[in-house]
Design a protein around this motif. Sequence first.
Motif, PDB file in Angstrom:
ATOM      1  N   GLY A  11       0.815  -1.215   0.000  1.00 44.81           N
ATOM      2  CA  GLY A  11       0.000   0.000   0.000  1.00 44.81           C
ATOM      3  C   GLY A  11       0.848   1.264   0.000  1.00 44.81           C
ATOM      4  O   GLY A  11       2.073   1.226  -0.182  1.00 44.81           O
ATOM      5  N   ALA A  34       0.512  -8.599   2.719  1.00 45.66           N
ATOM      6  CA  ALA A  34      -0.369  -7.765   1.900  1.00 45.66           C
ATOM      7  C   ALA A  34      -1.722  -8.450   1.737  1.00 45.66           C
ATOM      8  O   ALA A  34      -1.938  -9.551   2.260  1.00 45.66           O
ATOM      9  CB  ALA A  34       0.270  -7.502   0.539  1.00 45.66           C
ATOM     10  N   ASN A  37      -2.297  -8.200  -3.712  1.00 51.71           N
ATOM     11  CA  ASN A  37      -1.377  -7.792  -4.780  1.00 51.71           C
ATOM     12  C   ASN A  37      -0.127  -8.687  -4.802  1.00 51.71           C
ATOM     13  O   ASN A  37       0.954  -8.322  -4.320  1.00 51.71           O
ATOM     14  CB  ASN A  37      -1.003  -6.319  -4.588  1.00 51.71           C
ATOM     15  N   LEU A  82      -0.968 -13.211   8.456  1.00 51.95           N
ATOM     16  CA  LEU A  82      -0.764 -11.819   8.877  1.00 51.95           C
ATOM     17  C   LEU A  82      -0.203 -11.777  10.304  1.00 51.95           C
ATOM     18  O   LEU A  82       0.724 -11.015  10.602  1.00 51.95           O
ATOM     19  CB  LEU A  82      -2.106 -11.075   8.785  1.00 51.95           C
ATOM     20  N   ALA A  97       0.666  -1.119   8.552  1.00 51.77           N
ATOM     21  CA  ALA A  97       0.175  -0.273   7.465  1.00 51.77           C
ATOM     22  C   ALA A  97      -0.926  -0.953   6.658  1.00 51.77           C
ATOM     23  O   ALA A  97      -1.124  -0.657   5.489  1.00 51.77           O
ATOM     24  CB  ALA A  97       1.323   0.148   6.561  1.00 51.77           C
ATOM     25  N   ASN A 121      -1.770   2.257  11.159  1.00 53.88           N
ATOM     26  CA  ASN A 121      -3.153   1.754  11.151  1.00 53.88           C
ATOM     27  C   ASN A 121      -3.974   2.333  12.307  1.00 53.88           C
ATOM     28  O   ASN A 121      -4.148   1.719  13.356  1.00 53.88           O
ATOM     29  CB  ASN A 121      -3.092   0.215  11.215  1.00 53.88           C
ATOM     30  N   GLU A 123      -7.129   2.855  12.688  1.00 53.46           N
ATOM     31  CA  GLU A 123      -8.406   2.228  13.029  1.00 53.46           C
ATOM     32  C   GLU A 123      -8.260   1.287  14.230  1.00 53.46           C
ATOM     33  O   GLU A 123      -9.187   1.118  15.019  1.00 53.46           O
ATOM     34  CB  GLU A 123      -8.956   1.453  11.824  1.00 53.46           C
ATOM     35  N   ASP A 147       1.497   8.188  11.574  1.00 56.82           N
ATOM     36  CA  ASP A 147       0.576   9.225  11.097  1.00 56.82           C
ATOM     37  C   ASP A 147       1.283  10.575  11.282  1.00 56.82           C
ATOM     38  O   ASP A 147       1.855  10.841  12.348  1.00 56.82           O
ATOM     39  CB  ASP A 147      -0.713   9.156  11.949  1.00 56.82           C
ATOM     40  N   ILE A 205      -8.255   6.232   3.052  1.00 60.39           N
ATOM     41  CA  ILE A 205      -7.902   7.421   3.854  1.00 60.39           C
ATOM     42  C   ILE A 205      -8.104   8.701   3.046  1.00 60.39           C
ATOM     43  O   ILE A 205      -8.408   9.756   3.604  1.00 60.39           O
ATOM     44  CB  ILE A 205      -6.466   7.319   4.437  1.00 60.39           C
ATOM     45  N   MET A 263       5.341  11.651   3.728  1.00 59.04           N
ATOM     46  CA  MET A 263       5.175  10.624   4.758  1.00 59.04           C
ATOM     47  C   MET A 263       6.470   9.903   5.090  1.00 59.04           C
ATOM     48  O   MET A 263       6.565   9.253   6.130  1.00 59.04           O
ATOM     49  CB  MET A 263       4.120   9.591   4.323  1.00 59.04           C
TER      50      MET A 263
HETATM   51  P1  NDP Z   1      -3.517   1.346   1.154  1.00 58.46           P
HETATM   52  O1  NDP Z   1      -4.893   1.025   0.769  1.00 58.46           O
HETATM   53  O2  NDP Z   1      -2.661   2.075   0.206  1.00 58.46           O
HETATM   54  O3  NDP Z   1      -2.755   0.002   1.551  1.00 58.46           O
HETATM   55  C1  NDP Z   1      -3.321  -0.952   2.392  1.00 58.46           C
HETATM   56  C2  NDP Z   1      -2.405  -2.151   2.517  1.00 58.46           C
HETATM   57  O4  NDP Z   1      -3.031  -3.141   3.332  1.00 58.46           O
HETATM   58  C3  NDP Z   1      -2.092  -2.829   1.189  1.00 58.46           C
HETATM   59  O5  NDP Z   1      -0.783  -3.349   1.250  1.00 58.46           O
HETATM   60  C4  NDP Z   1      -3.114  -3.970   1.157  1.00 58.46           C
HETATM   61  O6  NDP Z   1      -2.722  -5.044   0.337  1.00 58.46           O
HETATM   62  C5  NDP Z   1      -3.070  -4.371   2.619  1.00 58.46           C
HETATM   63  N1  NDP Z   1      -4.227  -5.123   3.048  1.00 58.46           N
HETATM   64  C6  NDP Z   1      -5.526  -4.822   2.869  1.00 58.46           C
HETATM   65  N2  NDP Z   1      -6.304  -5.782   3.407  1.00 58.46           N
HETATM   66  C7  NDP Z   1      -5.461  -6.692   3.946  1.00 58.46           C
HETATM   67  C8  NDP Z   1      -5.647  -7.907   4.622  1.00 58.46           C
HETATM   68  N3  NDP Z   1      -6.868  -8.382   4.863  1.00 58.46           N
HETATM   69  N4  NDP Z   1      -4.559  -8.596   5.036  1.00 58.46           N
HETATM   70  C9  NDP Z   1      -3.322  -8.132   4.794  1.00 58.46           C
HETATM   71  N5  NDP Z   1      -3.087  -6.987   4.141  1.00 58.46           N
HETATM   72  C10 NDP Z   1      -4.144  -6.276   3.731  1.00 58.46           C
HETATM   73  O7  NDP Z   1      -3.603   2.120   2.550  1.00 58.46           O
HETATM   74  P2  NDP Z   1      -2.649   3.264   3.129  1.00 58.46           P
HETATM   75  O8  NDP Z   1      -1.231   2.842   3.019  1.00 58.46           O
HETATM   76  O9  NDP Z   1      -3.069   4.565   2.602  1.00 58.46           O
HETATM   77  O10 NDP Z   1      -3.089   3.250   4.663  1.00 58.46           O
HETATM   78  C11 NDP Z   1      -2.711   2.213   5.553  1.00 58.46           C
HETATM   79  C12 NDP Z   1      -3.027   2.668   6.969  1.00 58.46           C
HETATM   80  O11 NDP Z   1      -2.196   3.791   7.284  1.00 58.46           O
HETATM   81  C13 NDP Z   1      -4.468   3.135   7.161  1.00 58.46           C
HETATM   82  O12 NDP Z   1      -4.889   2.768   8.439  1.00 58.46           O
HETATM   83  C14 NDP Z   1      -4.367   4.638   7.059  1.00 58.46           C
HETATM   84  O13 NDP Z   1      -5.370   5.298   7.798  1.00 58.46           O
HETATM   85  C15 NDP Z   1      -2.998   4.894   7.672  1.00 58.46           C
HETATM   86  N6  NDP Z   1      -2.347   6.125   7.221  1.00 58.46           N
HETATM   87  C16 NDP Z   1      -2.043   6.296   5.906  1.00 58.46           C
HETATM   88  C17 NDP Z   1      -1.428   7.454   5.466  1.00 58.46           C
HETATM   89  C18 NDP Z   1      -1.031   7.619   4.025  1.00 58.46           C
HETATM   90  O14 NDP Z   1      -0.361   8.597   3.706  1.00 58.46           O
HETATM   91  N7  NDP Z   1      -1.376   6.727   3.138  1.00 58.46           N
HETATM   92  C19 NDP Z   1      -1.133   8.549   6.394  1.00 58.46           C
HETATM   93  C20 NDP Z   1      -1.450   8.239   7.759  1.00 58.46           C
HETATM   94  C21 NDP Z   1      -2.049   7.073   8.140  1.00 58.46           C
HETATM   95  P3  NDP Z   1      -3.135  -5.076  -1.262  1.00 58.46           P
HETATM   96  O15 NDP Z   1      -2.357  -3.991  -1.905  1.00 58.46           O
HETATM   97  O16 NDP Z   1      -2.675  -6.411  -1.691  1.00 58.46           O
HETATM   98  O17 NDP Z   1      -4.600  -4.876  -1.316  1.00 58.46           O
END
Ligand code: NDP
Length: 380
Positions: A11, A34, A37, A82, A97, A121, A123, A147, A205, A263
Amino acid sequence: MRKIAVLGSTGSIGTQTLEVVRENDDIQVTALAAGSNAELLEQQAREFRPRLVSLQDEEKAKTLAVRLADTGIRVLSGMDGLVAAATEETAQIVVTAVVGMIGIRPTVAAIEAGKDIALANKETLVTAGHLIMPLAKERGVRILPVDSEHSAIFQCLNGEGQNRIDKILLTASGGPFRGRTREELKNVRLEDALKHPNWSMGHKITIDSSTMVNKGLEVMEARWLFGVEIGDVQVVVQPQSIIHSMVQFEDGAVMAQLGTPDMKLPIQYALLYPERRFMPGKRLDFGTLRSIAFEAPDFVNFPGLAMAYEAGKAGGTMPTVFNAANEWAVAAFLKRKIGYLQITDIIGEAMAHHRKKEDPDLDEILQTETETYSYIEDRW
Ligand code: NDP
Ligand code: MG
């Protein structure tokens, strides 16, 4: 050598974490996890050579295991995978993350295994902060905020020892719809909501930022991370995202952390804490910047923020309902099944319907999540 596990490595935060690893040859990756992906996870596995990788998707994990057979890397799947990534024996820091409440179990497991947590994370903390923070204290592990706002607050608290926080001033960009009325927000399209003015982030987000629900979640996140009352966290709109947050102390002094929105800074700070190290990237130029603007948040046109304060003040299972309803609604909005304003309508309805339980344990939190989903599904 610092050894890290990255949950959600494919992500937005996950890939930026790996960029930080690339720049610092004393950080080593021992586990990656992940969702689905597989292609990117395979590339990451080949580049960073962790001991294990995991995918949520079982079928894809099977295929990945075959593809990675030459590497000796263990490939796991599902929640077990996980959790295995979160507790990988040699990891010292776990970067959480993944997006959503799916992060609770692995975070708890990592703390129980004595790992420090670089927490993205939010949440997880919103729904289970009352369990996570005491557990971390008991196990002597650090929760290092990723964050950007919380990293800023954490940095402002450096060297303050026992000095009491009078107020946390949590900054918000206001998102792409700052200044609009509810009437003007009625016909917002997905494409518009996905355009954040200052940050490039995952879809969930980004939507949360546009509704100000993200800021509401961050108010609750701050409350747990820094041990303050909800009412002592004040949201200040700072549209340029230059001040990442501030802390006011009892003598009236206000400390702030400033920087360009990137970030990788809070990620690197969490991974190398308390060390600061060179990071490539743009620096603030106060000559061209000239002014830093502030506004009060708009609780009327962005009711998600008001509801978050309400949920945080109520406590118990209410923050879980707030969060779960939002996760459901955002997923539906991303699939174009509901309109934009319905996101906060759904949160409001779910909260109004809920009968709060005090001090829920992990099972009760997850059960509240399920109940919230089924309540909403019956009605929408
Ligand atoms: P993304 O949607 O970009 O990434 C989420 C990640 O989680 C991906 O690697 C995804 O895998 C993985 N994932 C989803 N479901 C599962 C699962 N069931 N088991 C294992 N892995 C899983 O999210 P962000 O990176 O934007 O955000 C991640 C967290 O960080 C959130 O809680 C967000 O609030 C927080 N955050 C994010 C910021 C940012 O700048 N992005 C800033 C501050 C906080 P796949 O790609 O394979 O779907
Ligand atoms: Mg933030």
